[in-house]
Design an enzyme around this catalytic site. Structure first.
Site, PDB file in Angstrom:
ATOM      1  CG  HIS A  79      -1.770  -1.205   1.341  1.00 24.23           C
ATOM      2  ND1 HIS A  79      -3.037  -1.249   0.810  1.00 24.23           N
ATOM      3  CD2 HIS A  79      -1.547  -2.429   1.906  1.00 24.23           C
ATOM      4  CE1 HIS A  79      -3.569  -2.446   1.043  1.00 24.23           C
ATOM      5  NE2 HIS A  79      -2.681  -3.179   1.707  1.00 24.23           N
ATOM      6  CD  GLU A  96      -4.287  -8.519   7.850  1.00 21.75           C
ATOM      7  OE1 GLU A  96      -3.299  -7.963   8.357  1.00 21.75           O
ATOM      8  OE2 GLU A  96      -5.134  -7.914   7.179  1.00 21.75           O
ATOM      9  CG  ASP A 135       0.281  -5.057   4.600  1.00 25.80           C
ATOM     10  OD1 ASP A 135      -0.396  -4.454   3.755  1.00 25.80           O
ATOM     11  OD2 ASP A 135      -0.218  -5.590   5.613  1.00 25.80           O
ATOM     12  CG  HIS A 147      -6.301  -6.954   1.822  1.00 24.64           C
ATOM     13  ND1 HIS A 147      -5.997  -6.434   0.591  1.00 24.64           N
ATOM     14  CD2 HIS A 147      -5.363  -6.461   2.679  1.00 24.64           C
ATOM     15  CE1 HIS A 147      -4.919  -5.665   0.694  1.00 24.64           C
ATOM     16  NE2 HIS A 147      -4.519  -5.662   1.952  1.00 24.64           N
TER      17      HIS A 147
END
Length: 336
Positions: free
Chosen positions: A19, A200, A278, A197
């Site tokens: 990101h 997680e 990430d 995503h």
């Protein structure tokens, strides 16, 4: 630095789960806050870094969005991207696929055009200066409504060629992939690659939904797949890539410590796992620091590292020719 860690740094790599706002370095955050007159509760690099001890995903997101609020004009976005791509060059990340989240900036009156103008220029400069390869992914915020995500997809239509894929980010729990079926159907019809995503903080069911309802090409994170044997078998059989982020998982308490991480177990099972950073400035390191942590805590071997990187090139959204060229480069490195 040990010989093995020097070897890890020198290895050509691809990053698939990054990101761009999460690469905002503390010094740049403070500089841009001062430049743009944005009040933040930090006055030094040290005070920013002390705030990185998160209790969960939401406490991280609160700081993440505060950081993003200092970005206001084209130059800001240029330097955000340039800083990350400079780090890629330093760490021998030769290809990267970068998640861009324009919805984050809308409350500050920042347009998609402003964001992309800065990013495009930085990517072009990195390619011209260092031969770096970068693709952008339109990442939508799942805590907002599907209608808002569709509106953002529509608004980037003039910039369709800037994005290779769409994805989902932000708070996972309570916002299952099924919430975004219409969005993904529309994006697929427009030729976007699809990622999301899942698995997680969210359960394995979220991974099933991402596969069966959103028809994704790869899963971001996915570490909780191991709780469902049938799911693991499917992921292995279909070689669905999982873009795993070890330091992030530990910092956000998905695993208590790196020694508990299941990455290498998943690799041994035959899952197509990859290593990524990430939100590196928030989670304690960029890609090479993730590899170093795996070496320290899990006795990562050269063979495993090479397989993880090969998986990243194979799972990328590059052309088959570009993938083959990078894999050949990796093989040459391994043989040297």
């Amino acid at each position: 630095m040990s010989d093995f860690k020097q070897w890890l740094w020198a290895m050509p790599k691809a990053e698939l789960h990054l990101h761009i706002d999460g690469s905002l370095q503390a010094a740049r955050l403070l500089q841009l806050a001062a430049k743009n007159g944005v009040e933040i509760p930090y006055n030094s690099v040290e005070s920013v870094e002390q705030a990185y001890n998160f209790e969960d995903l939401q406490s991280f997101l609160d700081l993440y969005y505060l950081g993003a609020s200092v970005l206001r004009d084209e130059e800001d976005f240029y330097f955000l991207m340039k800083d990350y791509l400079d780090k890629c060059h330093e760490q021998n990340i030769v290809h990267t696929e970068i998640m861009v989240e324009p919805q984050t900036y809308l409350p500050y009156g920042v347009t998609v055009e402003t964001v992309l103008n800065g990013f495009r220029k930085a990517i072009a400069d990195a390619k011209a200066q260092n031969g770096q390869s970068a693709l952008m992914i339109l990442s939508l915020l799942r805590h907002l409504s599907e209608d808002e995500a569709i509106a953002m997809l529509d608004s980037v239509a003039p910039y369709r060629d800037d994005f290779v894929a769409i994805g989902l980010a932000s708070s996972e729990l309570g916002h299952p992939p099924s919430k975004f079926e219409r969005l993904y159907a529309k994006a697929k019809a427009q030729g976007y690659k699809l990622i999301a995503h899942a698995g997680e903080e969210g359960p394995p069911e979220y991974i099933w939904e991402a596969l069966d309802l959103l028809h994704v090409d790869r899963i971001d994170h996915g570490v909780r797949c191991v709780e469902d044997t049938e799911l693991v078998v499917r992921l292995i059989n279909e070689q669905i890539p999982l873009t795993v982020c070890p330091l992030s998982n530990v910092r956000l308490c998905v695993f208590e410590k790196m020694a508990d991480h299941n990455l290498l177990q998943m690799l041994q099972q035959g899952l197509c796992v990859t290593v990524n950073s990430d939100d590196p400035t928030y989670f304690g390191g960029f890609m090479n620091e993730n590899f170093e942590s795996l070496a320290d805590a899990l006795a990562l071997t050269k063979e495993q590292a090479l397989q993880l990187v090969a998986n990243s090139f194979k799972a990328s959204f590059l052309s088959d020719e570009a993938k083959a060229a990078y894999l050949s480069q990796l093989q040459d490195f391994a043989a040297s």
